[in-house]
Write a protein that holds these residues in place. Sequence first.
Motif, PDB file in Angstrom:
ATOM      1  N   ASP A  44       0.829  -1.215   0.000  1.00  0.00           N
ATOM      2  CA  ASP A  44       0.000   0.000   0.000  1.00  0.00           C
ATOM      3  C   ASP A  44       0.857   1.256   0.000  1.00  0.00           C
ATOM      4  O   ASP A  44       0.547   2.229  -0.684  1.00  0.00           O
ATOM      5  N   PHE A  45       1.949   1.207   0.765  1.00  0.00           N
ATOM      6  CA  PHE A  45       2.822   2.382   0.806  1.00  0.00           C
ATOM      7  C   PHE A  45       3.512   2.599  -0.533  1.00  0.00           C
ATOM      8  O   PHE A  45       3.717   3.735  -0.961  1.00  0.00           O
ATOM      9  N   SER A  46       3.884   1.497  -1.197  1.00  0.00           N
ATOM     10  CA  SER A  46       4.545   1.628  -2.504  1.00  0.00           C
ATOM     11  C   SER A  46       3.608   2.212  -3.551  1.00  0.00           C
ATOM     12  O   SER A  46       4.064   2.818  -4.529  1.00  0.00           O
ATOM     13  N   MET A  47       2.289   2.053  -3.359  1.00  0.00           N
ATOM     14  CA  MET A  47       1.312   2.590  -4.297  1.00  0.00           C
ATOM     15  C   MET A  47       0.866   4.004  -3.936  1.00  0.00           C
ATOM     16  O   MET A  47       0.172   4.652  -4.705  1.00  0.00           O
ATOM     17  N   LYS A  48       1.269   4.470  -2.764  1.00  0.00           N
ATOM     18  CA  LYS A  48       0.878   5.801  -2.304  1.00  0.00           C
ATOM     19  C   LYS A  48       1.610   6.868  -3.125  1.00  0.00           C
ATOM     20  O   LYS A  48       2.814   6.759  -3.367  1.00  0.00           O
ATOM     21  N   LYS A  49       0.873   7.876  -3.546  1.00  0.00           N
ATOM     22  CA  LYS A  49       1.471   8.951  -4.332  1.00  0.00           C
ATOM     23  C   LYS A  49       2.164   9.940  -3.399  1.00  0.00           C
ATOM     24  O   LYS A  49       1.534  10.548  -2.537  1.00  0.00           O
ATOM     25  N   LEU A  50       3.471  10.069  -3.567  1.00  0.00           N
ATOM     26  CA  LEU A  50       4.264  10.953  -2.720  1.00  0.00           C
ATOM     27  C   LEU A  50       4.712  12.172  -3.505  1.00  0.00           C
ATOM     28  O   LEU A  50       4.906  12.112  -4.729  1.00  0.00           O
ATOM     29  N   SER A  51       4.879  13.277  -2.799  1.00  0.00           N
ATOM     30  CA  SER A  51       5.440  14.472  -3.428  1.00  0.00           C
ATOM     31  C   SER A  51       6.928  14.241  -3.672  1.00  0.00           C
ATOM     32  O   SER A  51       7.527  13.298  -3.141  1.00  0.00           O
ATOM     33  N   SER A  52       7.546  15.097  -4.445  1.00  0.00           N
ATOM     34  CA  SER A  52       8.966  14.930  -4.753  1.00  0.00           C
ATOM     35  C   SER A  52       9.829  15.079  -3.496  1.00  0.00           C
ATOM     36  O   SER A  52      10.853  14.391  -3.356  1.00  0.00           O
ATOM     37  N   VAL A  53       9.413  15.934  -2.560  1.00  0.00           N
ATOM     38  CA  VAL A  53      10.161  16.107  -1.310  1.00  0.00           C
ATOM     39  C   VAL A  53       9.984  14.879  -0.421  1.00  0.00           C
ATOM     40  O   VAL A  53      10.950  14.378   0.171  1.00  0.00           O
ATOM     41  N   GLU A  54       8.766  14.371  -0.311  1.00  0.00           N
ATOM     42  CA  GLU A  54       8.515  13.169   0.496  1.00  0.00           C
ATOM     43  C   GLU A  54       9.277  11.970  -0.056  1.00  0.00           C
ATOM     44  O   GLU A  54       9.870  11.197   0.692  1.00  0.00           O
ATOM     45  N   SER A  55       9.256  11.803  -1.361  1.00  0.00           N
ATOM     46  CA  SER A  55       9.929  10.664  -1.990  1.00  0.00           C
ATOM     47  C   SER A  55      11.441  10.759  -1.867  1.00  0.00           C
ATOM     48  O   SER A  55      12.125   9.745  -1.700  1.00  0.00           O
ATOM     49  N   GLY A  56      11.990  11.971  -1.921  1.00  0.00           N
ATOM     50  CA  GLY A  56      13.437  12.129  -1.896  1.00  0.00           C
ATOM     51  C   GLY A  56      14.040  12.247  -0.510  1.00  0.00           C
ATOM     52  O   GLY A  56      15.186  11.818  -0.296  1.00  0.00           O
ATOM     53  N   CYS A  57      13.283  12.809   0.449  1.00  0.00           N
ATOM     54  CA  CYS A  57      13.848  13.116   1.767  1.00  0.00           C
ATOM     55  C   CYS A  57      13.340  12.215   2.884  1.00  0.00           C
ATOM     56  O   CYS A  57      14.031  12.045   3.895  1.00  0.00           O
ATOM     57  N   CYS A  58      12.139  11.669   2.744  1.00  0.00           N
ATOM     58  CA  CYS A  58      11.501  10.961   3.856  1.00  0.00           C
ATOM     59  C   CYS A  58      11.614   9.447   3.768  1.00  0.00           C
ATOM     60  O   CYS A  58      11.216   8.741   4.698  1.00  0.00           O
ATOM     61  N   ARG A  59      12.099   8.929   2.677  1.00  0.00           N
ATOM     62  CA  ARG A  59      12.247   7.484   2.500  1.00  0.00           C
ATOM     63  C   ARG A  59      13.530   7.213   1.715  1.00  0.00           C
ATOM     64  O   ARG A  59      14.022   8.090   0.985  1.00  0.00           O
ATOM     65  N   PRO A  60      14.096   6.026   1.836  1.00  0.00           N
ATOM     66  CA  PRO A  60      15.314   5.732   1.076  1.00  0.00           C
ATOM     67  C   PRO A  60      14.992   5.539  -0.399  1.00  0.00           C
ATOM     68  O   PRO A  60      13.842   5.279  -0.765  1.00  0.00           O
ATOM     69  N   PRO A  61      15.987   5.645  -1.266  1.00  0.00           N
ATOM     70  CA  PRO A  61      15.751   5.379  -2.689  1.00  0.00           C
ATOM     71  C   PRO A  61      15.204   3.981  -2.907  1.00  0.00           C
ATOM     72  O   PRO A  61      15.510   3.043  -2.157  1.00  0.00           O
ATOM     73  N   ALA A  62      14.398   3.829  -3.938  1.00  0.00           N
ATOM     74  CA  ALA A  62      13.703   2.556  -4.195  1.00  0.00           C
ATOM     75  C   ALA A  62      14.659   1.419  -4.517  1.00  0.00           C
ATOM     76  O   ALA A  62      14.314   0.244  -4.311  1.00  0.00           O
ATOM     77  N   ASP A  63      15.862   1.717  -4.992  1.00  0.00           N
ATOM     78  CA  ASP A  63      16.794   0.650  -5.369  1.00  0.00           C
ATOM     79  C   ASP A  63      17.712   0.235  -4.227  1.00  0.00           C
ATOM     80  O   ASP A  63      18.663  -0.527  -4.430  1.00  0.00           O
TER      81      ASP A  63
END
Length: 295
Positions: free
Chosen positions: A187-206
């Motif tokens: 569910d979290f992977s499908m959640k739409k995140l802002s560019s700041v949330e995706s870049g600063c609040c979680r590790p890179p997907a790889d």
Amino acid sequence: MADDKADGNPAEEVQVPIIEENEHKQAEVPTKKNIIPGKFFQVKRVSGLLSVVSFVFSLPVLSSVIWLLYMKSYDCEWLFKLPSLQIGISIGLICVFFICNAALFLRARMQMVGIVVVMVPLTVMFTIGLAFLGANSMENRRIPATPLWFEMKIHDNELWSNIKECIYDTGVCRDLALTSTKLKSYDFSMKKLSSVESGCCRPPADCPLQYVNATFWEKNDQMQTDSDTYNPDCDLWKNDRDALCYDCLTCRQGYMKALRSKWLKLGVFLVCMALLLMSSHLSLFLVTMWELHIS
């Protein structure tokens, strides 16, 4: 008696052609008066319609000032000293609004002066819009809010230290954690995140990390990573909420993307509105000159 009759006949013969000629002229005059007023009122209607269209096009320019002033202190932009630029652009747009509408009222008196006065600020507005889009060949790192300028600023470590503190104070990652407490990994992977949330609040997907919650990730030894494509940001990630991925390159890129998207929207708006106002005022100028020619 014979002489009087002889003298009277030529006078009558002269009067007949004169009367017929006058009647012929009187018959022609109404046809001209019927043609010219018809064209005149038709052109008058077109010019009135273009005046209304030009005024309507100028209204979004005035409303954009409110949006710019709202952006003034948004997303830590005060660290870039962008609020002064936003205020300057807002004042310029207010001037464009009043100049465009003043030209509408004075178009019948000063046609050439009016079109020149309108086209100059609209050309400046168009050029600034192209600079924000990054499509201006004269763009360089000295022009604020352009893509190259943002890229230069975002790699300034001293400035970034202040930016990441500001991002932390806004509570972006804290809010993400609160809204994602009940979400599973999928569910979290499908959640739409802002560019700041995706870049600063979680590790890179790889990264070889496994999801626990939005701001806590465990190392997954089962994930295989290629050393040639290994992302160095994976080593910078920390589960400490005061650190997270604020030092990651993805955080800088995400923040820059958030800023650029807003200024790109402004650039698109300035270019489109400048083209629309140029077209409407130039059309109105041509119709006005035609109207004066007919009248």
